[in-house]
Scaffold this active site. Structure first.
Site, PDB file in Angstrom:
ATOM      1  CG  ASP A   1       1.354   0.732  -3.756  1.00 59.88           C
ATOM      2  OD1 ASP A   1       2.498   1.138  -3.507  1.00 59.88           O
ATOM      3  OD2 ASP A   1       0.346   1.448  -3.689  1.00 59.88           O
TER       4      ASP A   1
ATOM      5  CG  HIS B   1      10.515   0.058  -4.276  1.00 57.14           C
ATOM      6  ND1 HIS B   1       9.414  -0.238  -5.008  1.00 57.14           N
ATOM      7  CD2 HIS B   1      11.497   0.322  -5.158  1.00 57.14           C
ATOM      8  CE1 HIS B   1       9.720  -0.143  -6.291  1.00 57.14           C
ATOM      9  NE2 HIS B   1      10.974   0.203  -6.401  1.00 57.14           N
TER      10      HIS B   1
HETATM   11  P1  GDP Z   1       6.097  -1.477  -4.842  1.00 56.85           P
HETATM   12  O1  GDP Z   1       5.708  -0.047  -4.952  1.00 56.85           O
HETATM   13  O2  GDP Z   1       5.631  -2.288  -5.985  1.00 56.85           O
HETATM   14  O3  GDP Z   1       7.535  -1.683  -4.566  1.00 56.85           O
HETATM   15  O4  GDP Z   1       5.271  -2.050  -3.628  1.00 56.85           O
HETATM   16  P2  GDP Z   1       5.735  -2.105  -2.148  1.00 56.85           P
HETATM   17  O5  GDP Z   1       6.846  -3.090  -2.083  1.00 56.85           O
HETATM   18  O6  GDP Z   1       5.942  -0.797  -1.544  1.00 56.85           O
HETATM   19  O7  GDP Z   1       4.370  -2.608  -1.485  1.00 56.85           O
HETATM   20  C1  GDP Z   1       4.005  -3.847  -1.374  1.00 56.85           C
HETATM   21  C2  GDP Z   1       3.776  -4.232   0.068  1.00 56.85           C
HETATM   22  O8  GDP Z   1       3.537  -5.604   0.030  1.00 56.85           O
HETATM   23  C3  GDP Z   1       4.931  -4.070   1.022  1.00 56.85           C
HETATM   24  O9  GDP Z   1       4.424  -3.739   2.299  1.00 56.85           O
HETATM   25  C4  GDP Z   1       5.603  -5.435   1.034  1.00 56.85           C
HETATM   26  O10 GDP Z   1       6.273  -5.725   2.245  1.00 56.85           O
HETATM   27  C5  GDP Z   1       4.441  -6.322   0.859  1.00 56.85           C
HETATM   28  N1  GDP Z   1       4.631  -7.570   0.156  1.00 56.85           N
HETATM   29  C6  GDP Z   1       5.351  -7.810  -0.985  1.00 56.85           C
HETATM   30  N2  GDP Z   1       5.175  -9.076  -1.384  1.00 56.85           N
HETATM   31  C7  GDP Z   1       4.321  -9.657  -0.484  1.00 56.85           C
HETATM   32  C8  GDP Z   1       3.731 -10.950  -0.368  1.00 56.85           C
HETATM   33  O11 GDP Z   1       3.938 -11.842  -1.175  1.00 56.85           O
HETATM   34  N3  GDP Z   1       2.877 -11.152   0.690  1.00 56.85           N
HETATM   35  C9  GDP Z   1       2.596 -10.199   1.593  1.00 56.85           C
HETATM   36  N4  GDP Z   1       1.759 -10.495   2.586  1.00 56.85           N
HETATM   37  N5  GDP Z   1       3.116  -8.976   1.511  1.00 56.85           N
HETATM   38  C10 GDP Z   1       3.967  -8.709   0.481  1.00 56.85           C
END
Ligand code: GDP
Length: 425
Positions: free
Chosen positions: A12, A40
């Site tokens: 995450d 993701h």
């Molecule tokens: P993964 O498992 O590493 O791919 O993580 P995810 O992408 O599922 O989870 C990360 C969450 O953080 C998601 O809801 C994204 O939309 C959100 N996200 C990613 N980068 C940022 C950021 O820089 N700022 C904010 N506020 N949210 C982010």
């Protein structure tokens, strides 16, 4: 050029967004491990998607998306995910599935659920996607490769044999209904229909693509600390989450992986059980969780509330080292803008001694966080495009993290959208 995108923490970290961004410059995006047990989150012009099995390249017309041999392939799940893209008017992506990928069998999900039920309070907090039983069978050499669907007689025989073993456990350990080999065979024939259009020798395909100089992206799932060898065993996942495994799970030479972009979150969060040294609780945690909003109130796959904590430099430096990080993307920095002060965990105190080296699980359970407190920047940083325009305290926080982890932070993510990214160096 082959590039890997992986996580340094517990998952995450925001890999989805970074992968989606880098996929724009890639010809091929490959999933090389795991299955539908993690997700993701990607936000783009078509809407918001939680992808679990499909690589993040599926939104681009120019990319080929590959499910590598290292993946736990849940065939109906993959087909449903493709359907969900179609429903949101995403043009049909080009998908290739390795003929050596193994199939997540319907009973793998059953065994996962039965085992969690049996362990009750002592459970691992599995997503019940069948991942642990799948990889157990793979290494016990009773798994089914996709290619085996195309040799019906041998398949029928093998299913019979596997059912004998599975049924003993079902009857005597779990007290659950037995598997019917004929029914299972019929299901496998349905799976064959579903997956046939996508199957190929993806390792050979990649061999040729590398020769042609294509841009290739290996997309990792979860993070370093969930790796079965180098993570917080046994509270880990069942396949390697490391960039090194990309070579095996995709079938390419290890020396072709030139760049390892490691995604690091500006604070900590984790789903599931296991030691979490910089964890915070109560209102303090809830505030961060809620402000995280998009960024992680709930796990993309499980819908469970995430555990929250301050940035853990000990775990992250280790996570970056074990990945072989060549650069770091620091994500979700925007969320911290409300804090007066931001603690960073810079050491672990174990039995009265402070260490900066991430320990094995037994010692980890005794570790207490040693914090260095940084001043907050107290403003919204979303919308900022240039590094120099970030508040001084925010830059100081980034510098401190960089100093602690020892890897250049080249990308800073200040919002969930693809264009909310600042290139630093
Ligand atoms: P993964 O498992 O590493 O791919 O993580 P995810 O992408 O599922 O989870 C990360 C969450 O953080 C998601 O809801 C994204 O939309 C959100 N996200 C990613 N980068 C940022 C950021 O820089 N700022 C904010 N506020 N949210 C982010």
């Amino acid at each position: 050029m082959v590039r890997a995108i992986v996580g340094a923490n517990w998952g995450d970290e925001g890999k989805g967004k970074i992968t989606d961004m880098l996929a724009a410059e890639s010809d091929i995006v490959i999933r090389f491990q795991g299955g539908s047990n993690a997700g993701h989150t990607i936000i783009n012009d078509y809407g918001k998607f939680a992808l679990h099995l499909l690589p993040s390249g599926v939104f681009y017309n120019h990319t080929t998306s590959i499910i590598g041999n290292g993946v736990a392939l849940n065939i109906p799940y993959l087909i449903n995910e493709l359907k969900s893209l179609e429903e949101k008017n995403v043009p049909a992506p080009k998908i290739l599935v390795s003929d050596r990928a193994q199939i997540l069998m319907p009973y793998h999900m059953l065994f996962d659920a039965y085992e969690e039920e049996r362990l009750a309070g002592r459970s691992f907090g599995s997503t019940k996607s069948g991942i642990a039983p799948f990889y157990s069978d793979k290494y016990a050499k009773i798994g089914f490769q996709v290619s085996e669907l195309f040799d019906e007689e041998t398949l029928k025989e093998k299913i019979k044999n596997v059912c004998v073993q599975k049924n003993v456990i079902l009857e005597h350990l779990y007290h659950k209904p037995a598997l019917d080999p004929d029914e299972l065979f019929a299901t496998m024939m349905e799976y064959k229909e579903m997956i046939s259009p996508y199957v190929c020798d993806t390792s050979l395909y990649l061999y040729n693509a590398i020769k042609e100089g294509k841009n290739i992206l290996l997309e990792g799932q979860l993070g370093s600390l969930k790796d079965p060898d180098h993570g917080i065993y046994p509270m880990v996942t069942s396949s390697s989450t490391l960039a090194a495994y990309g070579a095996i799970g995709a079938g390419i030479p290890p020396y072709e992986i030139k760049s390892i972009t490691t995604v690091v979150k500006a604070y900590s969060s984790a789903v599931g059980a296991g030691a979490f040294v910089s964890e915070i609780f109560g209102d303090e945690a809830q505030e961060l969780r809620v402000r995280g909003g998009d960024a992680g109130e709930f796990g993309a796959t499980t819908g469970r509330p995430r555990r929250m904590g301050w940035f853990d430099a000990v775990a992250t430096r280790y996570g970056c080292r074990i990945q072989g990080a060549t650069e770091v993307a620091l994500t979700v920095l925007d969320v911290l803008g409300y804090l007066d002060e931001i603690p960073i965990c810079v050491g672990y105190e174990i039995d009265g001694e402070v260490t900066k080296d991430f320990p094995t699980t037994v010692k980890l359970s005794k570790a207490k966080p040693v914090y260095k407190v940084m001043p907050g920047w107290k403003c919204e940083i979303r919308g900022i495009k240039n590094y120099d325009d970030l508040p001084e305290n925010c830059k100081a926080y980034i510098d401190e993290i960089e100093k602690e982890i020892g890897v250049p932070i080249t990308l800073v993510s200040n919002g969930p959208r693809r264009d909310e990214i600042i290139r630093r160096k």
